[in-house]
Design a protein around this motif. Structure first.
Motif, PDB file in Angstrom:
ATOM      1  N   CYS A 308       0.826  -1.218   0.000  1.00  0.00           N
ATOM      2  CA  CYS A 308       0.000   0.000   0.000  1.00  0.00           C
ATOM      3  C   CYS A 308       0.857   1.263   0.000  1.00  0.00           C
ATOM      4  O   CYS A 308       0.557   2.227  -0.704  1.00  0.00           O
ATOM      5  N   ILE A 309       1.911   1.254   0.805  1.00  0.00           N
ATOM      6  CA  ILE A 309       2.783   2.428   0.875  1.00  0.00           C
ATOM      7  C   ILE A 309       3.453   2.665  -0.482  1.00  0.00           C
ATOM      8  O   ILE A 309       3.571   3.807  -0.945  1.00  0.00           O
ATOM      9  N   LYS A 310       3.838   1.579  -1.142  1.00  0.00           N
ATOM     10  CA  LYS A 310       4.463   1.719  -2.463  1.00  0.00           C
ATOM     11  C   LYS A 310       3.486   2.366  -3.455  1.00  0.00           C
ATOM     12  O   LYS A 310       3.861   3.213  -4.260  1.00  0.00           O
ATOM     13  N   ALA A 311       2.214   1.958  -3.351  1.00  0.00           N
ATOM     14  CA  ALA A 311       1.211   2.519  -4.271  1.00  0.00           C
ATOM     15  C   ALA A 311       0.957   3.994  -3.987  1.00  0.00           C
ATOM     16  O   ALA A 311       0.740   4.788  -4.902  1.00  0.00           O
ATOM     17  N   THR A 312       0.989   4.369  -2.688  1.00  0.00           N
ATOM     18  CA  THR A 312       0.665   5.760  -2.374  1.00  0.00           C
ATOM     19  C   THR A 312       1.880   6.689  -2.420  1.00  0.00           C
ATOM     20  O   THR A 312       1.756   7.849  -2.775  1.00  0.00           O
ATOM     21  N   MET A 313       3.061   6.164  -2.050  1.00  0.00           N
ATOM     22  CA  MET A 313       4.242   7.039  -2.010  1.00  0.00           C
ATOM     23  C   MET A 313       5.232   6.766  -3.138  1.00  0.00           C
ATOM     24  O   MET A 313       6.239   7.480  -3.269  1.00  0.00           O
ATOM     25  N   GLY A 314       4.951   5.736  -3.927  1.00  0.00           N
ATOM     26  CA  GLY A 314       5.903   5.321  -4.958  1.00  0.00           C
ATOM     27  C   GLY A 314       6.356   6.456  -5.864  1.00  0.00           C
ATOM     28  O   GLY A 314       7.549   6.600  -6.166  1.00  0.00           O
ATOM     29  N   SER A 315       5.398   7.297  -6.263  1.00  0.00           N
ATOM     30  CA  SER A 315       5.749   8.346  -7.227  1.00  0.00           C
ATOM     31  C   SER A 315       6.723   9.369  -6.638  1.00  0.00           C
ATOM     32  O   SER A 315       7.511   9.973  -7.358  1.00  0.00           O
ATOM     33  N   LEU A 316       6.680   9.553  -5.293  1.00  0.00           N
ATOM     34  CA  LEU A 316       7.660  10.427  -4.629  1.00  0.00           C
ATOM     35  C   LEU A 316       9.077   9.908  -4.868  1.00  0.00           C
ATOM     36  O   LEU A 316       9.996  10.667  -5.163  1.00  0.00           O
ATOM     37  N   PHE A 317       9.230   8.589  -4.713  1.00  0.00           N
ATOM     38  CA  PHE A 317      10.548   7.962  -4.880  1.00  0.00           C
ATOM     39  C   PHE A 317      10.974   7.993  -6.352  1.00  0.00           C
ATOM     40  O   PHE A 317      12.132   8.274  -6.666  1.00  0.00           O
ATOM     41  N   ILE A 318      10.010   7.711  -7.240  1.00  0.00           N
ATOM     42  CA  ILE A 318      10.317   7.717  -8.677  1.00  0.00           C
ATOM     43  C   ILE A 318      10.782   9.110  -9.094  1.00  0.00           C
ATOM     44  O   ILE A 318      11.779   9.280  -9.784  1.00  0.00           O
ATOM     45  N   ASN A 319      10.059  10.106  -8.622  1.00  0.00           N
ATOM     46  CA  ASN A 319      10.373  11.488  -8.975  1.00  0.00           C
ATOM     47  C   ASN A 319      11.777  11.879  -8.523  1.00  0.00           C
ATOM     48  O   ASN A 319      12.490  12.606  -9.200  1.00  0.00           O
ATOM     49  N   HIS A 320      12.188  11.373  -7.360  1.00  0.00           N
ATOM     50  CA  HIS A 320      13.447  11.812  -6.766  1.00  0.00           C
ATOM     51  C   HIS A 320      14.630  10.916  -7.151  1.00  0.00           C
ATOM     52  O   HIS A 320      15.727  11.397  -7.408  1.00  0.00           O
ATOM     53  N   PHE A 321      14.383   9.608  -7.194  1.00  0.00           N
ATOM     54  CA  PHE A 321      15.500   8.675  -7.416  1.00  0.00           C
ATOM     55  C   PHE A 321      15.448   7.997  -8.784  1.00  0.00           C
ATOM     56  O   PHE A 321      16.414   7.358  -9.196  1.00  0.00           O
ATOM     57  N   GLY A 322      14.328   8.125  -9.478  1.00  0.00           N
ATOM     58  CA  GLY A 322      14.206   7.479 -10.789  1.00  0.00           C
ATOM     59  C   GLY A 322      13.432   6.171 -10.691  1.00  0.00           C
ATOM     60  O   GLY A 322      13.451   5.487  -9.670  1.00  0.00           O
ATOM     61  N   ASP A 323      12.775   5.879 -11.781  1.00  0.00           N
ATOM     62  CA  ASP A 323      11.900   4.722 -11.906  1.00  0.00           C
ATOM     63  C   ASP A 323      12.644   3.419 -11.615  1.00  0.00           C
ATOM     64  O   ASP A 323      12.114   2.498 -10.988  1.00  0.00           O
ATOM     65  N   HIS A 324      13.909   3.371 -12.057  1.00  0.00           N
ATOM     66  CA  HIS A 324      14.670   2.110 -12.012  1.00  0.00           C
ATOM     67  C   HIS A 324      14.995   1.644 -10.585  1.00  0.00           C
ATOM     68  O   HIS A 324      15.306   0.483 -10.379  1.00  0.00           O
ATOM     69  N   LEU A 325      14.919   2.547  -9.607  1.00  0.00           N
ATOM     70  CA  LEU A 325      15.296   2.160  -8.242  1.00  0.00           C
ATOM     71  C   LEU A 325      14.103   1.836  -7.343  1.00  0.00           C
ATOM     72  O   LEU A 325      14.281   1.360  -6.219  1.00  0.00           O
ATOM     73  N   LEU A 326      12.889   2.073  -7.858  1.00  0.00           N
ATOM     74  CA  LEU A 326      11.699   1.926  -7.007  1.00  0.00           C
ATOM     75  C   LEU A 326      11.597   0.534  -6.384  1.00  0.00           C
ATOM     76  O   LEU A 326      11.434   0.399  -5.163  1.00  0.00           O
ATOM     77  N   ASP A 327      11.689  -0.494  -7.226  1.00  0.00           N
ATOM     78  CA  ASP A 327      11.527  -1.855  -6.706  1.00  0.00           C
ATOM     79  C   ASP A 327      12.624  -2.191  -5.705  1.00  0.00           C
ATOM     80  O   ASP A 327      12.354  -2.775  -4.648  1.00  0.00           O
ATOM     81  N   ASP A 328      13.846  -1.813  -6.030  1.00  0.00           N
ATOM     82  CA  ASP A 328      14.973  -2.082  -5.136  1.00  0.00           C
ATOM     83  C   ASP A 328      14.730  -1.439  -3.768  1.00  0.00           C
ATOM     84  O   ASP A 328      14.842  -2.089  -2.712  1.00  0.00           O
ATOM     85  N   ILE A 329      14.358  -0.178  -3.775  1.00  0.00           N
ATOM     86  CA  ILE A 329      14.099   0.543  -2.517  1.00  0.00           C
ATOM     87  C   ILE A 329      13.030  -0.179  -1.691  1.00  0.00           C
ATOM     88  O   ILE A 329      13.209  -0.438  -0.501  1.00  0.00           O
ATOM     89  N   PHE A 330      11.924  -0.525  -2.340  1.00  0.00           N
ATOM     90  CA  PHE A 330      10.823  -1.133  -1.580  1.00  0.00           C
ATOM     91  C   PHE A 330      11.101  -2.581  -1.200  1.00  0.00           C
ATOM     92  O   PHE A 330      10.598  -3.056  -0.167  1.00  0.00           O
ATOM     93  N   ASP A 331      11.902  -3.286  -1.979  1.00  0.00           N
ATOM     94  CA  ASP A 331      12.293  -4.640  -1.574  1.00  0.00           C
ATOM     95  C   ASP A 331      13.131  -4.579  -0.300  1.00  0.00           C
ATOM     96  O   ASP A 331      12.913  -5.336   0.648  1.00  0.00           O
ATOM     97  N   ARG A 332      14.086  -3.651  -0.287  1.00  0.00           N
ATOM     98  CA  ARG A 332      14.930  -3.496   0.900  1.00  0.00           C
ATOM     99  C   ARG A 332      14.100  -3.045   2.102  1.00  0.00           C
ATOM    100  O   ARG A 332      14.274  -3.547   3.222  1.00  0.00           O
ATOM    101  N   LEU A 333      13.217  -2.095   1.861  1.00  0.00           N
ATOM    102  CA  LEU A 333      12.393  -1.551   2.941  1.00  0.00           C
ATOM    103  C   LEU A 333      11.494  -2.635   3.534  1.00  0.00           C
ATOM    104  O   LEU A 333      11.367  -2.759   4.759  1.00  0.00           O
ATOM    105  N   THR A 334      10.875  -3.405   2.649  1.00  0.00           N
ATOM    106  CA  THR A 334       9.977  -4.466   3.116  1.00  0.00           C
ATOM    107  C   THR A 334      10.758  -5.491   3.942  1.00  0.00           C
ATOM    108  O   THR A 334      10.325  -5.886   5.031  1.00  0.00           O
ATOM    109  N   ALA A 335      11.927  -5.900   3.426  1.00  0.00           N
ATOM    110  CA  ALA A 335      12.752  -6.884   4.150  1.00  0.00           C
ATOM    111  C   ALA A 335      13.102  -6.358   5.539  1.00  0.00           C
ATOM    112  O   ALA A 335      12.997  -7.063   6.554  1.00  0.00           O
ATOM    113  N   ARG A 336      13.494  -5.085   5.591  1.00  0.00           N
ATOM    114  CA  ARG A 336      13.883  -4.476   6.857  1.00  0.00           C
ATOM    115  C   ARG A 336      12.706  -4.433   7.842  1.00  0.00           C
ATOM    116  O   ARG A 336      12.846  -4.780   9.015  1.00  0.00           O
TER     117      ARG A 336
END
Lengths: 361, 361
Positions: A308-336
């Motif tokens: 849910c957080i990825k769906a609501t905040m994902g575009s913030l991350f895409i805008n700042h870090f780029g589309d290519h890092l979104l999954d990596d960021i959220f995979d790490r975040l979820t694991a943590r």
């Protein structure tokens, strides 16, 4: 009208209806909405004189501010219409309903429009623009609702991004666990935004009409670090710092990334409403936000939370870090966070939805 | 409201703002609109009692039905607002303007919204849905305009697609040069559509409000084959037959492709208006459609014409033949019509825009 549209640093919810989209991943929001259903129904029944309000034109107007792409907004609107109809005498002429679906101009209105219920009993229009200014003419709506939207600030407080300021929020993504100056900067920004929000609604809502808001809340005086979201924000910062150390993103990128979300206390909002002077408070309370109360919470709940957080905040991350890092960021975040399930479980998760209902004087 | 939305076989204008988009290729439409500017200004000045109309709520509502993605609709709306403001006394309270931008649900509203003028002096909302049904509440608008939209039928007449019917339109793409039964089928479809259009507008427009329409027109009794568009439709059929013979498309595909556009005579529309009974005719005339009058016409004019046609009709071809054939079809069509420049030049191109203005009784 406000000709100058406030440009949000925050982006709208993920568009389309793909696996990462808001429209497919907003179950938490939906459950909150259904919890609110009864409360809103009661408000409409007891506080709204629908009969008098529609007497002039026989059109009843509803606005959902920050509606995203659906489908939650459609359930909400249908429930409100049912409640309004129930307050009218059975033999009176049924009013027509006009619903204004508002969100930022870059919201995916195409998805919203194509997913409108075919059998809807209302006229639907889309209203692009920031709700921190007027988006509709004077005295043009009878009920305005805004759920899970007004905790999004109009922008990241600019002090937080200023290296020379005491509020420079280096290495953090939020005011949680941050310097006092950072907390103050967020608080001030929320105050200014909510003032504009109330001023604009005072213009748009007819006398006797209702403004109903659900947003992130917190008991007055409680430090944000008690909340489950605080664990998430700290983990986000940890993940970004880790990715920086691996050379995937720059220090500059980490230091300038802040999430413009603020949790308000009832007392804080009540003071702003009083200052505005155009509304009477019908309700102002902290409510339980459904799933968070699950005890015991398991790792699957944490995973679902992150979807849910990825769906609501994902575009913030895409805008700042780029589309290519979104999954990596959220995979790490979820694991943590999965590793922190016990900590999330024992965090304060009860009264963290602020609900308020105001009646236009 | 009409819960069942009419599904158009026709698709909306090309979205986005790429080189083939409607928003980049609608110069012909823009010139027509500017030609209409004076006419519409005169109508508003002489026939509209704006002062009385806005007295209740101080909000003046305008709808553009079939607005596509802009930018023509923005010029049109701005001109209308200026005209309305000019009719009001200089010292009176200025009304607020609310503009409803309507088009089919699958129109590219995202592009429309993001290209809205930043310094606009009106509230803008998008209204998804077919204008052959009600798209707005009763008595909710003061001026409705629809330019270059109502010649699009709600669908291809079904007889034309029926192999067993006398109106089966084998090998042709339009009623131009077609069997009498095909002409009749298009004519009947237009009659039914315009009836629905007028009924819906009679609901939506306030008493004293205006309905202003510009669409493809033709002098009564003139065969369609006299018109420049006829040469285009015949060439389209020729191109498709050629591509069929080359195995690029099937016979079935050619035979079932029809363009649902109809050119109406003033007499025909006047009769439908009278039958409807809710409107007084303020204007009903055939006008010259700008660029078509260029004499001499050169091949560049024909090429430009085809660029516009591709932007407005392209999605019909994509829908039926697939995206991959669009450029091929239009390259062939353009080459063919360039070779027919003299014939286009000498075709009837004068009074082929039907303009009418009605006042809601």
């Amino acid at each position: 009208m406000g000709k100058v549209e406030i440009v949000l640093n925050s982006l709208p919810m993920s568009g389309g209806d793909g696996p990462n989209s808001y429209s497919k991943n907003s179950q938490l929001q939906r459950r909150s909405a259904s919890l609110l259903k009864e409360t809103i129904d009661k408000l409409i029944t007891e506080k709204l004189d629908a009969k008098t309000l529609v007497s002039d034109s026989n059109t009843f107007c509803i606005a959902d501010l920050g509606c995203a792409t659906g489908p939650n907004t459609f359930f909400l609107v249908q429930d409100i219409i049912k409640s309004v109809e129930n307050t009218l005498e059975p033999n009176s002429t049924k009013p027509e309903f006009l619903v204004f679906f508002n969100d930022l101009t870059n919201n995916d209105f195409n998805t919203l429009f194509t997913s409108l219920p075919q059998d809807r009993s209302y006229f639907a229009v889309g209203v692009p623009g920031s709700f921190y200014g007027c988006v509709l003419p004077q005295s043009s709506v009878h009920i305005v609702v805004s759920l899970a939207a007004t905790h999004w600030l109009s922008s990241v407080p600019k002090e937080v991004l200023d290296k020379s300021s005491e509020a420079w929020n280096k290495g953090k993504v939020h005011y949680s666990n941050a310097a006092e100056e950072v907390v103050k900067a967020y608080e001030d920004q929320f105050g200014r935004d909510m003032e504009k929000f109330l001023e604009a609604r005072a213009q748009e809502i007819v006398s006797g009409g209702l403004l109903v808001v659900g947003m992130c809340g917190i008991p007055q005086g409680m430090p944000f670090s008690n909340l489950a979201d605080s664990i998430m924000y700290t983990s986000m910062a940890d993940v970004l710092t880790q990715m920086q150390s691996q050379g995937l993103i720059s220090e500059e990128q980490v230091d300038t990334f802040n999430i413009p979300i603020y949790s308000a206390s009832p007392e804080e909002v009540a003071a702003l409403v009083e200052k505005n002077g155009c509304f009477a408070v019908e309700s102002m309370e902290l409510m339980d936000p459904t799933t968070w109360l699950k005890r015991p919470m398991d790792v699957e709940d944490v995973r679902q939370w992150m979807v849910c957080i990825k769906a609501t905040m994902g575009s913030l991350f895409i805008n700042h870090f780029g589309d290519h890092l979104l999954d990596d960021i959220f995979d790490r975040l979820t694991a943590r966070l999965v590793g922190l399930t016990d900590k999330v479980e024992s965090s304060y998760r009860e009264k963290v939805m602020l609900f308020f209902a105001l009646k236009r004087k």
